[in-house]
Design a protein around this motif. Structure first.
Motif, PDB file in Angstrom:
ATOM      1  N   TYR A 137      17.024   0.540  28.417  1.00  0.00           N
ATOM      2  CA  TYR A 137      16.695   1.149  27.152  1.00  0.00           C
ATOM      3  C   TYR A 137      16.433   2.632  27.308  1.00  0.00           C
ATOM      4  CZ  TYR A 137      11.918   0.136  28.815  1.00  0.00           C
ATOM      5  OH  TYR A 137      10.785   0.025  29.563  1.00  0.00           O
ATOM      6  N   ASN A 138      16.687   3.324  26.215  1.00  0.00           N
ATOM      7  CA  ASN A 138      16.596   4.776  26.193  1.00  0.00           C
ATOM      8  C   ASN A 138      15.220   5.195  25.698  1.00  0.00           C
ATOM      9  OD1 ASN A 138      16.910   7.566  25.435  1.00  0.00           O
ATOM     10  ND2 ASN A 138      19.117   7.245  25.507  1.00  0.00           N
ATOM     11  N   THR A 139      14.553   6.088  26.431  1.00  0.00           N
ATOM     12  CA  THR A 139      13.228   6.542  26.029  1.00  0.00           C
ATOM     13  C   THR A 139      13.271   7.911  25.359  1.00  0.00           C
ATOM     14  OG1 THR A 139      12.818   7.529  28.199  1.00  0.00           O
ATOM     15  CG2 THR A 139      12.112   5.264  27.888  1.00  0.00           C
ATOM     16  N   SER A 140      14.447   8.493  25.249  1.00  0.00           N
ATOM     17  CA  SER A 140      14.567   9.799  24.596  1.00  0.00           C
ATOM     18  C   SER A 140      14.678   9.592  23.089  1.00  0.00           C
ATOM     19  CB  SER A 140      15.813  10.533  25.100  1.00  0.00           C
ATOM     20  OG  SER A 140      15.713  10.793  26.477  1.00  0.00           O
ATOM     21  N   VAL A 141      13.720  10.117  22.355  1.00  0.00           N
ATOM     22  CA  VAL A 141      13.759   9.996  20.904  1.00  0.00           C
ATOM     23  C   VAL A 141      13.757  11.382  20.292  1.00  0.00           C
ATOM     24  CG1 VAL A 141      12.580   7.767  20.921  1.00  0.00           C
ATOM     25  CG2 VAL A 141      11.235   9.861  20.728  1.00  0.00           C
ATOM     26  N   ASP A 142      14.143  11.442  19.052  1.00  0.00           N
ATOM     27  CA  ASP A 142      14.188  12.711  18.342  1.00  0.00           C
ATOM     28  C   ASP A 142      12.816  13.379  18.369  1.00  0.00           C
ATOM     29  OD1 ASP A 142      13.852  14.131  15.451  1.00  0.00           O
ATOM     30  OD2 ASP A 142      15.905  14.308  16.186  1.00  0.00           O
ATOM     31  N   ALA A 143      12.819  14.701  18.512  1.00  0.00           N
ATOM     32  CA  ALA A 143      11.558  15.446  18.617  1.00  0.00           C
ATOM     33  C   ALA A 143      10.654  15.213  17.419  1.00  0.00           C
ATOM     34  CB  ALA A 143      11.853  16.933  18.786  1.00  0.00           C
ATOM     35  N   SER A 144      11.247  15.079  16.240  1.00  0.00           N
ATOM     36  CA  SER A 144      10.439  14.864  15.041  1.00  0.00           C
ATOM     37  C   SER A 144       9.747  13.504  15.083  1.00  0.00           C
ATOM     38  CB  SER A 144      11.313  14.968  13.790  1.00  0.00           C
ATOM     39  OG  SER A 144      12.323  13.966  13.786  1.00  0.00           O
ATOM     40  N   LEU A 145      10.433  12.491  15.660  1.00  0.00           N
ATOM     41  CA  LEU A 145       9.820  11.170  15.784  1.00  0.00           C
ATOM     42  C   LEU A 145       8.691  11.193  16.808  1.00  0.00           C
ATOM     43  CD1 LEU A 145       9.716   8.197  15.060  1.00  0.00           C
ATOM     44  CD2 LEU A 145      11.510   7.762  16.748  1.00  0.00           C
ATOM     45  N   THR A 146       8.889  11.919  17.918  1.00  0.00           N
ATOM     46  CA  THR A 146       7.837  12.057  18.931  1.00  0.00           C
ATOM     47  C   THR A 146       6.582  12.664  18.321  1.00  0.00           C
ATOM     48  OG1 THR A 146       9.472  12.328  20.697  1.00  0.00           O
ATOM     49  CG2 THR A 146       7.241  13.079  21.149  1.00  0.00           C
ATOM     50  N   LYS A 147       6.776  13.666  17.506  1.00  0.00           N
ATOM     51  CA  LYS A 147       5.648  14.316  16.842  1.00  0.00           C
ATOM     52  C   LYS A 147       4.922  13.336  15.935  1.00  0.00           C
ATOM     53  CE  LYS A 147       4.463  18.408  14.098  1.00  0.00           C
ATOM     54  NZ  LYS A 147       5.001  19.616  13.420  1.00  0.00           N
ATOM     55  N   LYS A 148       5.671  12.528  15.224  1.00  0.00           N
ATOM     56  CA  LYS A 148       5.067  11.536  14.330  1.00  0.00           C
ATOM     57  C   LYS A 148       4.299  10.475  15.113  1.00  0.00           C
ATOM     58  CE  LYS A 148       8.504  11.999  10.641  1.00  0.00           C
ATOM     59  NZ  LYS A 148       9.605  11.315   9.904  1.00  0.00           N
ATOM     60  N   LEU A 149       4.827  10.081  16.277  1.00  0.00           N
ATOM     61  CA  LEU A 149       4.160   9.063  17.093  1.00  0.00           C
ATOM     62  C   LEU A 149       2.771   9.501  17.526  1.00  0.00           C
ATOM     63  CD1 LEU A 149       7.116   7.953  19.394  1.00  0.00           C
ATOM     64  CD2 LEU A 149       6.000   6.555  17.654  1.00  0.00           C
ATOM     65  N   GLU A 150       2.583  10.795  17.726  1.00  0.00           N
ATOM     66  CA  GLU A 150       1.296  11.320  18.188  1.00  0.00           C
ATOM     67  C   GLU A 150       0.423  11.830  17.047  1.00  0.00           C
ATOM     68  OE1 GLU A 150       0.472  10.723  21.212  1.00  0.00           O
ATOM     69  OE2 GLU A 150       2.489   9.922  21.579  1.00  0.00           O
ATOM     70  N   SER A 151       0.869  11.650  15.829  1.00  0.00           N
ATOM     71  CA  SER A 151       0.116  12.129  14.682  1.00  0.00           C
ATOM     72  C   SER A 151      -1.241  11.435  14.579  1.00  0.00           C
ATOM     73  CB  SER A 151       0.911  11.891  13.395  1.00  0.00           C
ATOM     74  OG  SER A 151       0.146  12.221  12.257  1.00  0.00           O
ATOM     75  N   LYS A 152      -2.241  12.182  14.138  1.00  0.00           N
ATOM     76  CA  LYS A 152      -3.566  11.600  13.907  1.00  0.00           C
ATOM     77  C   LYS A 152      -3.610  10.825  12.598  1.00  0.00           C
ATOM     78  CE  LYS A 152      -6.164  14.976  16.632  1.00  0.00           C
ATOM     79  NZ  LYS A 152      -7.261  15.989  16.636  1.00  0.00           N
ATOM     80  N   ASP A 153      -2.598  11.038  11.764  1.00  0.00           N
ATOM     81  CA  ASP A 153      -2.472  10.290  10.517  1.00  0.00           C
ATOM     82  C   ASP A 153      -1.924   8.908  10.866  1.00  0.00           C
ATOM     83  OD1 ASP A 153      -1.496   9.133   8.121  1.00  0.00           O
ATOM     84  OD2 ASP A 153      -1.266  11.104   7.204  1.00  0.00           O
ATOM     85  N   LEU A 154      -2.748   7.879  10.727  1.00  0.00           N
ATOM     86  CA  LEU A 154      -2.361   6.533  11.155  1.00  0.00           C
ATOM     87  C   LEU A 154      -1.108   6.020  10.451  1.00  0.00           C
ATOM     88  CD1 LEU A 154      -5.823   4.772  11.535  1.00  0.00           C
ATOM     89  CD2 LEU A 154      -4.059   4.938  13.291  1.00  0.00           C
ATOM     90  N   SER A 155      -0.972   6.298   9.173  1.00  0.00           N
ATOM     91  CA  SER A 155       0.205   5.797   8.459  1.00  0.00           C
ATOM     92  C   SER A 155       1.478   6.433   8.997  1.00  0.00           C
ATOM     93  CB  SER A 155       0.071   6.047   6.956  1.00  0.00           C
ATOM     94  OG  SER A 155      -0.026   7.429   6.670  1.00  0.00           O
ATOM     95  N   VAL A 156       1.434   7.722   9.321  1.00  0.00           N
ATOM     96  CA  VAL A 156       2.600   8.419   9.887  1.00  0.00           C
ATOM     97  C   VAL A 156       2.943   7.853  11.256  1.00  0.00           C
ATOM     98  CG1 VAL A 156       3.447  10.624  10.778  1.00  0.00           C
ATOM     99  CG2 VAL A 156       2.205  10.550   8.607  1.00  0.00           C
ATOM    100  N   ALA A 157       1.932   7.724  12.138  1.00  0.00           N
ATOM    101  CA  ALA A 157       2.163   7.241  13.495  1.00  0.00           C
ATOM    102  C   ALA A 157       2.639   5.795  13.502  1.00  0.00           C
ATOM    103  CB  ALA A 157       0.879   7.379  14.313  1.00  0.00           C
ATOM    104  N   ARG A 158       2.046   4.952  12.672  1.00  0.00           N
ATOM    105  CA  ARG A 158       2.431   3.533  12.652  1.00  0.00           C
ATOM    106  C   ARG A 158       3.838   3.336  12.111  1.00  0.00           C
ATOM    107  NH1 ARG A 158      -3.374   1.152  10.455  1.00  0.00           N
ATOM    108  NH2 ARG A 158      -4.344   0.811  12.518  1.00  0.00           N
TER     109      ARG A 158
END
Length: 308
Positions: A144-165
């Motif tokens: 499996y590929n662990t490289s994701v779009d930069a915008s998705l990476t940013k969302k994954l680390e967001s403090k906004d739970l709805s965005v990250a989830r």
């Protein structure tokens, strides 16, 4: 898709013209299985040659964000990660490979077998920014590929739970075993997140519950069970989520605590969400219509703060 098929056909024709003698190789007598970014692939058979497991080069091309091309004069397969822009070159019949300008040594030569180019699967993980797992019990290779779009990476680390989830739910999902099924058709899918958590969650769908953990931008199924009726005088096997199971695989999670839940009522084109406390009391906080099937499932829970 049509262009990709044509490209692969052209590359296969070119590869078939390469003369590479591989007179001494032994195929493992037991069948191997291949899983690419969570999907079981039935038409790309892995091989064990000597002590090395090989996969077809087109397996690599099946990874998201990956492009494969062929240089006929040098008999070189060129693999490009379209996200990181890194380029890896593998030469048929040689243990030498290149990642950019860096020279690498492959554990065993890239081989052409019956018109198909095979590469050592560990090399995929080491040089192509992908992860490789081997499950002995099911004899399954997962790539499996662990490289994701930069915008998705940013969302994954967001403090906004709805965005990250919501970002987590869009990640590739990997499982080392075959997905359990039931005759339950189901009319909704529910996602359960431990209160304040993003990188661990449950999915209940069509009578099957999965426990998933996220690491390295991949959502891996750790446990799965077929839901059955609650047994008298017995506690839930997963408090307030799963009463009992008729069959299961994997490591059952030991979970207790408050839960945030989100139910995609896809038949009704609506989403309901709320909280389940430690005592199993459910409080629905919202039930809203969806404008389309791609709308985010996860909504904000008032007062909930990200923990991980």
């Amino acid at each position: 898709m049509r262009k990709r098929i044509i490209a692969f056909t052209s590359m296969a024709m070119l590869l078939s013209s390469v003369v590479f003698s591989d007179s001494i190789w032994a195929k493992d007598s037991q069948q191997l299985f291949l899983n690419i970014n969570g999907d079981t692939i039935s038409d790309q058979e892995p091989l064990i040659i000597g002590q090395t497991t090989f996969v077809p080069i087109r397996t690599v091309a099946s990874l998201p964000n990956t492009k494969v091309s062929w240089e006929s004069q040098s008999k070189t397969v060129v693999v490009t990660n379209t996200v990181t822009k890194e380029v890896v070159k593998l030469i048929v019949g040689q243990k030498t490979a290149y990642k950019g300008d860096k020279k690498l040594t492959v554990s065993a030569p890239v081989r052409l077998i019956k018109g198909t180019t095979y590469v050592p699967f560990r090399f995929v993980g080491e040089a192509l920014d992908a992860k490789v797992l081997w499950d002995q019990k099911t004899r399954t290779i997962s790539i499996y590929n662990t490289s994701v779009d930069a915008s998705l990476t940013k969302k994954l680390e967001s403090k906004d739970l709805s965005v990250a989830r919501n970002a987590v739910l869009s990640l590739p999902r990997i499982s080392s075993q075959k997905h359990l099924t039931t005759t339950d058709e189901g009319h909704s899918t529910t996602y359960y997140f431990p209160y304040g958590e993003v990188k661990q969650f449950f999915i209940s769908d069509q009578g099957v519950v999965q426990y998933i953990e996220v690491k390295d931008n991949i959502a891996t199924t750790i446990w799965e069970g077929v839901v059955s009726s609650k047994q008298d005088n017995k506690s839930d096997i997963i408090p307030n989520i799963v009463h009992s199971v008729s069959k299961e695989w994997g490591k059952r999670p030991a979970f207790k605590g408050k839960i945030s839940y989100f139910t995609d009522k896809w038949m009704e084109e609506a989403v309901s969400y709320g909280l389940i406390d430690e005592n199993g009391q459910s409080s629905e906080l919202g039930n809203i219509a969806k404008s389309n099937s791609k709308e985010d499932i996860i909504k904000g829970i008032p007062g909930e703060v990200r923990k991980d």
